[in-house]
Design an enzyme around this catalytic site. Structure first.
Site, PDB file in Angstrom:
ATOM      1  CB  ALA A  94      23.001  54.409  21.713  1.00 34.78           C
ATOM      2  CG  ASP A  95      21.293  52.234  27.870  1.00 35.62           C
ATOM      3  OD1 ASP A  95      21.270  53.374  28.371  1.00 35.62           O
ATOM      4  OD2 ASP A  95      21.510  51.212  28.542  1.00 35.62           O
ATOM      5  CB  THR A  96      26.619  51.321  26.877  1.00 33.70           C
ATOM      6  OG1 THR A  96      26.609  51.924  25.577  1.00 33.70           O
ATOM      7  CG2 THR A  96      27.765  50.335  26.952  1.00 33.70           C
TER       8      THR A  96
END
Length: 204
Positions: free
Chosen positions: A84-86
């Site tokens: 995941a990435d944000t």
């Protein structure tokens, strides 16, 4: 539900405490393998493209560390790798992790009495079949005015340096100054639950 969840294994490709907490809240057991990538070396035009590209790069880096043949045997349950990435989007500008205390201070001061958008991606890779399913979600966080002394404390504690846009929503110093969240708070924290659950089912 329990039998469904024991029919596959999960690797979480993240060192984020918040992501570990969210995945555990979803009722899953998992192991952790972290990716070592140069996030600044990956550039995209839009925040949505960027978070997807970063989640893919993390998955690729982890796959290169694993002995994939160990996951391919017919009699083994499938293993799903979740990456995941944000990023935070503030006034049209993409913000990743601050590179210095000065930048972290500038980031947080900007949110005071204002708002920031959060774009979070999730990518689920089935190590047995090679199937890869990904998506992204967006949330908006509105803030009350944040006093300078609170910002100073945030910087001193280092809580703003290790998170996208310097924004750790769940921290006790930050939480009292959050006016509202439009979208899911787990997206802001780094792992949107509904999206993750949906992608897990699609990847199986």
């Amino acid at each position: 539900m329990a039998s469904k969840r024991s029919s596959f294994k999960i690797i979480l490709g993240s060192s984020s405490v918040a992501r570990r907490q969210i995945l555990a809240e979803m009722g899953y057991e998992f192991t952790i393998v972290t990716a070592d990538i140069d996030e600044k070396g990956i550039r995209k035009e839009t925040p949505e493209e960027l978070v997807m590209a970063l989640a893919e790069a993390k998955a690729d880096a982890i796959l290169s560390k694993l002995q994939i043949k160990d996951y391919l045997a017919e009699d083994l349950p499938p293993t799903l790798l979740i990456t995941a990435d944000t990023v935070v989007v503030y006034k049209g500008t993409i913000r990743e992790k601050p590179s210095s205390e000065e930048e972290a201070r500038e980031f947080v001061k900007g949110y005071s009495g204002s708002h920031g958008g959060v774009v979070g991606s999730v990518l689920v890779t089935n190590l047995k079949t090679g199937t890869r399913k990904g998506g992204w979600e967006r949330a908006e966080v509105y803030f009350y005015d944040i006093p300078d002394e609170v910002i100073d404390n945030m910087i001193e504690e280092g809580i703003s340096l290790n998170v996208a846009g310097g924004l750790m929503l769940e921290h006790p110093l930050t939480l009292p100054f959050v006016e509202s969240v439009v979208g899911s708070t787990d997206c802001v924290m780094g792992l949107p639950k509904a999206l993750t659950e949906s992608l897990i089912q699609e990847a199986l």
